[in-house]
Enzyme design. Structure first.
Site, mmCIF file in Angstrom:
data_model
loop_
_atom_site.group_PDB
_atom_site.id
_atom_site.type_symbol
_atom_site.label_atom_id
_atom_site.label_comp_id
_atom_site.label_asym_id
_atom_site.label_seq_id
_atom_site.Cartn_x
_atom_site.Cartn_y
_atom_site.Cartn_z
ATOM 1 C CB SER A 1 33.673 45.308 38.127
ATOM 2 O OG SER A 1 34.057 44.014 38.268
ATOM 3 C CB SER B 1 30.059 44.880 39.126
ATOM 4 O OG SER B 1 31.208 45.318 39.820
ATOM 5 C CE LYS C 1 30.779 49.370 39.815
ATOM 6 N NZ LYS C 1 31.893 48.468 39.614
#
Length: 491
Positions: free
Chosen positions: A178, A154, A79
């Site tokens: 997330s 996210s 990420k």
């Protein structure tokens, strides 16, 4: 051999047996990314040149029988809010569009010791603020199961990349769900570890008392393996816990006889889609067939969890993002005549609307006259919720429920209604507020063929128990074959 269908363990065994070279694995997955990620949008930066070079180095070590490391030759995605030395780390924001860290996050140090191959940085909501990966400055991500749908957020890029077969595992960050929410939407396995089990050093902070890095994989065993590797403390992270047992694969197939599981009625009541509630009840029956006892309970204060979470998270975000002022690094606005004007223009132009919304909320909550009324009350609620859940764990081994109130929704469906999107976190935020570990695993498909996730929550540092229950459940229900068919369609 369809390389993109193989799990971490399967790839590792084939590389160790010299049935396949690391460069063949990496090359095949880069080809797959190039063929279809323009549609999915899971990667912000593809590390092709360096990735292929690293794979060739590992080929030479393989030929010399020097295949050290538990992830030797295994591709991975990260990420884009986790610092990677000399590789762009943008947080999907204009503010950090050209930021190249000079150091690796602790989790990267731990992974790199095991000799994987870095495939690239993955798409996300800007500064991890969002639940759909529609808030990325660069591009939205899409769900590989249905490209009309969001992948969640996210960590939407991380979950979508695993589901689409671009990487066998990725890392995400979880502040209020997330990792788990996109894992549920994309039909994969995502863990939010106990707060402090994984060092946050090198993770760009959103809300420091809530953030945790966690793995996303296609199955439970792979997830346990990756968490074993990234667990551990760091001297520069005072919130990380040293000396905590992390042998999650040991006893993962243990019989569930005698295990007591709580199913809170608040998790399957008002606001939860009927097909999601039905999936959870079917999951409870599976656990009972495996020898566990499932009983309905109540956690009354969970209904206040979302309110407390957004007050606390936004307050911490307001403080953490104050450093992005256009002076030391990051985006710098042009044309400002004064220092104050420079701050205003830089932050107005550098941050997206969702980030600015949360900064404003957090600044308001922390301001004189509102601090006691909002922030302190939210922290008190946090303590009450933790007390209720700790009391449950004095009688039960695990808590189960849906990961999300619905399956994945369409892109644009909720982008103009932030309040509705915030409410979707009602099932995931309790684990962050209390610091407890929680895992999302697939438990069904909706009427339109989109995945439904089941969440398993444990007491602090009880990840081993969660993985045991999830693994036994996965033997009875999983989406492995559906994922393979999906991945062929994505090609």
């Amino acid at each position: 051999m369809n390389i993109h269908e193989l799990t971490v363990e399967e790839l590792y065994e084939k590389i160790q047996a010299k049935e396949i070279k690391p460069s063949e694995v990496v090359g095949a997955l880069f080809e797959r990314i190039e063929a279809s990620d323009e549609t999915i949008g899971s990667f912000l930066f593809v590390n092709k040149e360096e990735g292929l070079k690293r794979a060739e180095e590992l080929d030479r070590l393989q030929a010399e029988d020097r295949m050290d490391g538990a992830l030797f030759g295994i591709p991975m995605g990260i990420k884009d809010n986790i610092c990677t030395k000399d590789i762009l780390t943008t947080c999907a924001s204009r503010m950090l569009e050209d930021f190249n860290p000079v150091y690796d996050a602790t989790v990267m140090d731990k992974l790199n010791e095991e000799n994987p191959v870095m495939m690239g940085k993955q798409n996300m909501d800007e500064f991890a603020m969002g639940g759909s990966t529609e808030n990325s400055y660069f591009k939205p991500a899409r769900n590989p199961w249905d490209t009309k749908a969001v992948p969640g957020g996210s960590s939407g890029g991380s979950a979508a990349a695993v589901a689409a077969g671009y990487v066998p595992f990725s890392l995400g960050s979880d502040t209020g769900g997330s990792v788990r929410q996109p894992s549920a939407f994309c039909g994969v396995v995502g863990m939010k570890p106990t707060y402090g089990r994984v060092s946050r050093y090198g993770l760009v902070a959103f809300a420091s008392s809530l953030d945790q890095i966690g793995p996303i994989t296609r199955n439970v065993r792979d997830n346990a393996k990756i968490l074993e590797i990234i667990s551990g403390s760091h001297g520069k992270d005072s919130t990380s816990m040293p000396g905590v047992e992390a042998e999650f694969l040991e006893g993962i197939d243990r019989d569930l006889s005698g295990m007591k599981i709580a199913l809170p009625k608040e998790f399957i009541g008002e606001g939860i889609d009927d097909e999601v509630s039905a999936s959870v009840r079917r999951s409870a029956e599976i656990f009972e067939s495996l020898g566990a006892t499932v009983e309905e309970v109540s956690i009354p204060h969970t209904k206040y969890g979302v309110s407390a979470y957004y007050l606390i998270a936004s307050s911490e975000a307001s403080a953490n993002l104050a450093r992005f002022d256009g002076i030391r690094y990051g985006y710098k606005a042009e044309g400002a005549q004064t220092l104050e004007e420079h701050y205003k223009k830089t932050r107005s132009e550098g941050f997206g609307s969702e980030v600015k919304r949360r900064i404003l909320l957090g600044t308001f909550v922390l301001s004189a006259g509102h601090y006691d009324q909002h922030y302190i009350r939210a922290q008190k609620l946090r303590s009450l919720l933790e007390g209720e859940m700790k009391q449950l764990f004095s009688e039960y081994d695990l808590i189960i429920g849906p990961t999300t109130p619905t399956a994945a929704y369409d892109i644009g469906e909720k982008s103009d209604d932030s309040l509705q999107m915030y409410k979707d976190d009602i099932l995931t935020v309790p684990a962050n507020l209390t610091g407890m570990p929680a895992l999302s695993i697939p438990s069904g498909l909706s009427r339109d063929g989109r995945p439904i996730g089941l969440q398993l929550i444990g007491n602090h540092f009880d990840e081993k128990k969660i993985y045991n229950a999830a693994f036994k459940f996965e033997e009875q229900f999983n989406l492995h074959e559906e994922l393979k068919k999906l991945q062929l369609e994505v090609r």
